[in-house]
Design a protein around this motif. Structure first.
Motif, PDB file in Angstrom:
ATOM      1  N   TYR A   5       0.944   9.472   2.164  1.00  0.00           N
ATOM      2  CA  TYR A   5       0.633  10.199   3.390  1.00  0.00           C
ATOM      3  C   TYR A   5       0.225   9.214   4.484  1.00  0.00           C
ATOM      4  CZ  TYR A   5      -4.243   9.699   1.827  1.00  0.00           C
ATOM      5  OH  TYR A   5      -5.445   9.203   1.401  1.00  0.00           O
ATOM      6  N   LYS A   6       0.284   9.690   5.711  1.00  0.00           N
ATOM      7  CA  LYS A   6      -0.081   8.875   6.875  1.00  0.00           C
ATOM      8  C   LYS A   6      -1.323   9.477   7.512  1.00  0.00           C
ATOM      9  CE  LYS A   6       4.752   7.626   7.844  1.00  0.00           C
ATOM     10  NZ  LYS A   6       4.670   6.158   7.860  1.00  0.00           N
ATOM     11  N   ASN A   7      -2.264   8.611   7.876  1.00  0.00           N
ATOM     12  CA  ASN A   7      -3.508   9.098   8.465  1.00  0.00           C
ATOM     13  C   ASN A   7      -4.078   8.050   9.410  1.00  0.00           C
ATOM     14  OD1 ASN A   7      -5.719  10.908   8.814  1.00  0.00           O
ATOM     15  ND2 ASN A   7      -6.927   9.718   7.370  1.00  0.00           N
ATOM     16  N   ASN A   8      -4.331   8.451  10.651  1.00  0.00           N
ATOM     17  CA  ASN A   8      -4.933   7.549  11.658  1.00  0.00           C
ATOM     18  C   ASN A   8      -4.166   6.237  11.802  1.00  0.00           C
ATOM     19  OD1 ASN A   8      -7.015   9.337  12.326  1.00  0.00           O
ATOM     20  ND2 ASN A   8      -8.326   8.579  10.671  1.00  0.00           N
ATOM     21  N   GLY A   9      -2.847   6.334  11.723  1.00  0.00           N
ATOM     22  CA  GLY A   9      -2.025   5.149  11.907  1.00  0.00           C
ATOM     23  C   GLY A   9      -1.826   4.315  10.662  1.00  0.00           C
ATOM     24  N   TYR A  10      -2.400   4.731   9.530  1.00  0.00           N
ATOM     25  CA  TYR A  10      -2.274   3.976   8.283  1.00  0.00           C
ATOM     26  C   TYR A  10      -1.259   4.652   7.364  1.00  0.00           C
ATOM     27  CZ  TYR A  10      -6.570   1.526   9.600  1.00  0.00           C
ATOM     28  OH  TYR A  10      -7.510   0.767  10.247  1.00  0.00           O
ATOM     29  N   ASN A  11      -0.488   3.832   6.651  1.00  0.00           N
ATOM     30  CA  ASN A  11       0.396   4.324   5.594  1.00  0.00           C
ATOM     31  C   ASN A  11      -0.356   4.193   4.273  1.00  0.00           C
ATOM     32  OD1 ASN A  11       2.529   4.592   7.484  1.00  0.00           O
ATOM     33  ND2 ASN A  11       3.085   2.438   7.199  1.00  0.00           N
ATOM     34  N   ILE A  12      -0.707   5.312   3.680  1.00  0.00           N
ATOM     35  CA  ILE A  12      -1.553   5.301   2.486  1.00  0.00           C
ATOM     36  C   ILE A  12      -0.751   5.776   1.283  1.00  0.00           C
ATOM     37  CG2 ILE A  12      -3.676   6.201   1.453  1.00  0.00           C
ATOM     38  CD1 ILE A  12      -4.717   6.586   4.337  1.00  0.00           C
ATOM     39  N   VAL A  13      -0.889   5.050   0.185  1.00  0.00           N
ATOM     40  CA  VAL A  13      -0.189   5.384  -1.051  1.00  0.00           C
ATOM     41  C   VAL A  13      -1.216   5.470  -2.177  1.00  0.00           C
ATOM     42  CG1 VAL A  13       1.594   4.692  -2.691  1.00  0.00           C
ATOM     43  CG2 VAL A  13       1.875   4.169  -0.251  1.00  0.00           C
ATOM     44  N   LEU A  14      -1.244   6.605  -2.838  1.00  0.00           N
ATOM     45  CA  LEU A  14      -2.172   6.821  -3.949  1.00  0.00           C
ATOM     46  C   LEU A  14      -1.390   6.915  -5.253  1.00  0.00           C
ATOM     47  CD1 LEU A  14      -4.820   7.679  -5.395  1.00  0.00           C
ATOM     48  CD2 LEU A  14      -4.330  10.024  -4.647  1.00  0.00           C
ATOM     49  N   ASP A  15      -1.704   6.046  -6.181  1.00  0.00           N
ATOM     50  CA  ASP A  15      -1.147   6.152  -7.526  1.00  0.00           C
ATOM     51  C   ASP A  15      -2.094   7.022  -8.342  1.00  0.00           C
ATOM     52  OD1 ASP A  15       0.824   5.160  -9.623  1.00  0.00           O
ATOM     53  OD2 ASP A  15      -1.089   4.614 -10.527  1.00  0.00           O
ATOM     54  N   ILE A  21      -5.334   2.857  -4.725  1.00  0.00           N
ATOM     55  CA  ILE A  21      -4.973   3.264  -3.370  1.00  0.00           C
ATOM     56  C   ILE A  21      -4.486   2.032  -2.613  1.00  0.00           C
ATOM     57  CG2 ILE A  21      -5.788   4.265  -1.202  1.00  0.00           C
ATOM     58  CD1 ILE A  21      -7.912   5.735  -2.820  1.00  0.00           C
ATOM     59  N   HIS A  22      -3.335   2.167  -1.955  1.00  0.00           N
ATOM     60  CA  HIS A  22      -2.741   1.042  -1.234  1.00  0.00           C
ATOM     61  C   HIS A  22      -2.512   1.418   0.230  1.00  0.00           C
ATOM     62  CE1 HIS A  22      -1.847  -0.627  -5.229  1.00  0.00           C
ATOM     63  NE2 HIS A  22      -1.400   0.588  -5.537  1.00  0.00           N
ATOM     64  N   VAL A  23      -2.818   0.507   1.111  1.00  0.00           N
ATOM     65  CA  VAL A  23      -2.468   0.649   2.521  1.00  0.00           C
ATOM     66  C   VAL A  23      -1.326  -0.334   2.780  1.00  0.00           C
ATOM     67  CG1 VAL A  23      -3.239   0.450   4.899  1.00  0.00           C
ATOM     68  CG2 VAL A  23      -4.808   1.309   3.144  1.00  0.00           C
ATOM     69  N   VAL A  24      -0.174   0.178   3.164  1.00  0.00           N
ATOM     70  CA  VAL A  24       1.038  -0.643   3.222  1.00  0.00           C
ATOM     71  C   VAL A  24       1.686  -0.574   4.601  1.00  0.00           C
ATOM     72  CG1 VAL A  24       1.451  -0.294   0.753  1.00  0.00           C
ATOM     73  CG2 VAL A  24       2.501   1.263   2.404  1.00  0.00           C
ATOM     74  N   ASP A  25       2.633  -1.508   4.835  1.00  0.00           N
ATOM     75  CA  ASP A  25       3.370  -1.489   6.097  1.00  0.00           C
ATOM     76  C   ASP A  25       4.511  -0.471   6.007  1.00  0.00           C
ATOM     77  OD1 ASP A  25       5.295  -2.715   4.520  1.00  0.00           O
ATOM     78  OD2 ASP A  25       4.938  -4.713   5.352  1.00  0.00           O
ATOM     79  N   ASP A  26       5.236  -0.301   7.114  1.00  0.00           N
ATOM     80  CA  ASP A  26       6.258   0.741   7.178  1.00  0.00           C
ATOM     81  C   ASP A  26       7.379   0.525   6.176  1.00  0.00           C
ATOM     82  OD1 ASP A  26       4.905   2.052   9.174  1.00  0.00           O
ATOM     83  OD2 ASP A  26       6.032   1.125  10.809  1.00  0.00           O
ATOM     84  N   VAL A  27       7.846  -0.720   6.033  1.00  0.00           N
ATOM     85  CA  VAL A  27       8.972  -0.968   5.152  1.00  0.00           C
ATOM     86  C   VAL A  27       8.583  -0.716   3.690  1.00  0.00           C
ATOM     87  CG1 VAL A  27       8.473  -3.459   5.048  1.00  0.00           C
ATOM     88  CG2 VAL A  27      10.765  -2.609   4.471  1.00  0.00           C
ATOM     89  N   THR A  28       7.393  -1.131   3.316  1.00  0.00           N
ATOM     90  CA  THR A  28       6.947  -0.899   1.935  1.00  0.00           C
ATOM     91  C   THR A  28       6.745   0.592   1.675  1.00  0.00           C
ATOM     92  OG1 THR A  28       5.833  -3.042   1.966  1.00  0.00           O
ATOM     93  CG2 THR A  28       5.215  -1.513   0.206  1.00  0.00           C
ATOM     94  N   TYR A  29       6.232   1.291   2.674  1.00  0.00           N
ATOM     95  CA  TYR A  29       6.037   2.740   2.544  1.00  0.00           C
ATOM     96  C   TYR A  29       7.371   3.435   2.265  1.00  0.00           C
ATOM     97  CZ  TYR A  29       4.116   7.384   3.708  1.00  0.00           C
ATOM     98  OH  TYR A  29       3.710   8.696   3.677  1.00  0.00           O
ATOM     99  N   ASP A  30       8.403   3.039   3.000  1.00  0.00           N
ATOM    100  CA  ASP A  30       9.713   3.669   2.818  1.00  0.00           C
ATOM    101  C   ASP A  30      10.368   3.232   1.506  1.00  0.00           C
ATOM    102  OD1 ASP A  30       9.412   5.017   5.168  1.00  0.00           O
ATOM    103  OD2 ASP A  30      10.585   3.602   6.375  1.00  0.00           O
ATOM    104  N   VAL A  31      10.143   1.996   1.087  1.00  0.00           N
ATOM    105  CA  VAL A  31      10.667   1.530  -0.197  1.00  0.00           C
ATOM    106  C   VAL A  31      10.051   2.335  -1.336  1.00  0.00           C
ATOM    107  CG1 VAL A  31      10.587  -0.386  -1.847  1.00  0.00           C
ATOM    108  CG2 VAL A  31      11.286  -0.796   0.522  1.00  0.00           C
ATOM    109  N   ILE A  32       8.756   2.558  -1.265  1.00  0.00           N
ATOM    110  CA  ILE A  32       8.069   3.315  -2.320  1.00  0.00           C
ATOM    111  C   ILE A  32       8.627   4.729  -2.415  1.00  0.00           C
ATOM    112  CG2 ILE A  32       5.848   4.358  -2.936  1.00  0.00           C
ATOM    113  CD1 ILE A  32       4.525   1.796  -1.824  1.00  0.00           C
ATOM    114  N   GLU A  33       8.938   5.319  -1.266  1.00  0.00           N
ATOM    115  CA  GLU A  33       9.461   6.686  -1.250  1.00  0.00           C
ATOM    116  C   GLU A  33      10.804   6.784  -1.979  1.00  0.00           C
ATOM    117  OE1 GLU A  33       9.763  10.318   1.979  1.00  0.00           O
ATOM    118  OE2 GLU A  33       9.885   8.241   2.682  1.00  0.00           O
ATOM    119  N   LEU A  34      11.589   5.687  -1.958  1.00  0.00           N
ATOM    120  CA  LEU A  34      12.917   5.681  -2.571  1.00  0.00           C
ATOM    121  C   LEU A  34      12.925   5.044  -3.963  1.00  0.00           C
ATOM    122  CD1 LEU A  34      14.919   4.438   0.558  1.00  0.00           C
ATOM    123  CD2 LEU A  34      14.884   6.785  -0.345  1.00  0.00           C
TER     124      LEU A  34
END
Length: 282
Positions: A5-15, A21-34
């Motif tokens: 999910y995205k919150n306050n400009g941060y890309n947050i990933v919860l395993d 919990i990981h805060v990642v950049d845009d490319v990593t966020y999209d890679v994780i989604e795929l």
């Protein structure tokens, strides 16, 4: 399971399984989604129009490292141990008995409609209470310590049944390997020495309802005729507190928009000598 999910400009990933919990950049966020449903080659093909290929490859490598470290896409090690909770035997450890669907006060904020809970005024019979205790024992599994709170309305309006149920509960303890802890919540109007003696012997805790300063309490906790309850209950509550060595009780107040300065009510209760104080919002 991975939650993104995205919150306050941060890309947050919860395993979920590891709790990482990981805060990642845009490319990593999209890679994780795929990541789970696509090969590395497929991920690159889907993202190369948006990011440089080298950045995508680096992100894939980082995700793989996180996976190897069990910080992302972690295996659910409890999956095979999950049971069907609907088939699990219910274990009950406590009951709140509405021993009196009636009250001798008319508190202005009362959620219970002056004790009647939007229904007819009535007192619980011993037989109903007895069945409740039997139910608790039968459904408590291997738990030894059980809790029963006498609530209302005003429980002291049905005091004889309260005493009978405490005595019945005690009769169940030895044969069922149980130990009851009884508590009582009261407005104090009917408190007397006989009741206090029994409470101090049998009740693990007692909750005493008072809202603080006289003008606040009497406005919010009047009799149905409008007269206040403060002068009646304060001496009784002070006696309860001292008789229990300022332990295993508390005075409980409710604050509303009428006393947003409720800190003064807390101080007032302390000045009256009470050591155990709880003041909560309506």
């Amino acid at each position: 399971m991975v939650h993104q999910y995205k919150n306050n400009g941060y890309n947050i990933v919860l395993d979920v399984n590891s709790g990482a919990i990981h805060v990642v950049d845009d490319v990593t966020y999209d890679v994780i989604e795929l990541f789970e449903d696509n090969s590395a080659k497929e991920i690159i093909e889907k993202l190369v129009d948006r990011y440089p290929q080298t950045e995508i490859e680096e992100a894939i490598q980082e995700v793989n490292e996180l996976k190897d470290n069990e910080e992302l896409f972690t295996e659910d090690t409890y999956k095979e141990r999950i049971i069907d909770f609907k088939k699990r035997q219910t274990v009950v450890k406590a009951l709140c008995l509405h021993i009196a669907h009636d009250c001798n006060l008319a508190c202005r904020y009362c959620f219970a409609e002056e004790g009647e809970y939007h229904g007819r005024r009535a007192l619980m019979s011993f037989e109903v209470g007895k069945k409740a205790l039997d139910f608790l024992v039968a459904n408590s599994g291997n738990r030894v310590n059980l809790e029963v709170d006498f609530f209302g309305g005003e429980p002291l309006m049905n005091w004889d049944v309260v005493k009978q149920l405490v005595e019945y509960g005690r009769s169940l303890e030895k044969s069922n390997n149980k130990k009851f802890r009884f508590t009582l919540t009261t407005n104090g109007i009917l408190l007397n020495d006989e009741i206090l003696e029994f409470v101090n012997k049998e009740m693990g805790n007692i909750v005493l309802s008072i809202d603080g300063r006289k003008e606040i309490n009497d406005k919010m906790r009047p009799f149905r005729g409008g007269q206040g309850s403060y002068d009646i209950i304060v001496p009784k509550f002070q006696k309860v507190a001292e008789s229990r060595d300022q332990m295993n009780y508390y005075v409980r107040g409710t604050f509303t928009h009428n006393n947003l300065d409720f800190s003064k009510d807390v101080l007032h209760l302390a000045d009256l000598g009470f050591k155990q104080i709880s003041v909560e919002p309506v």
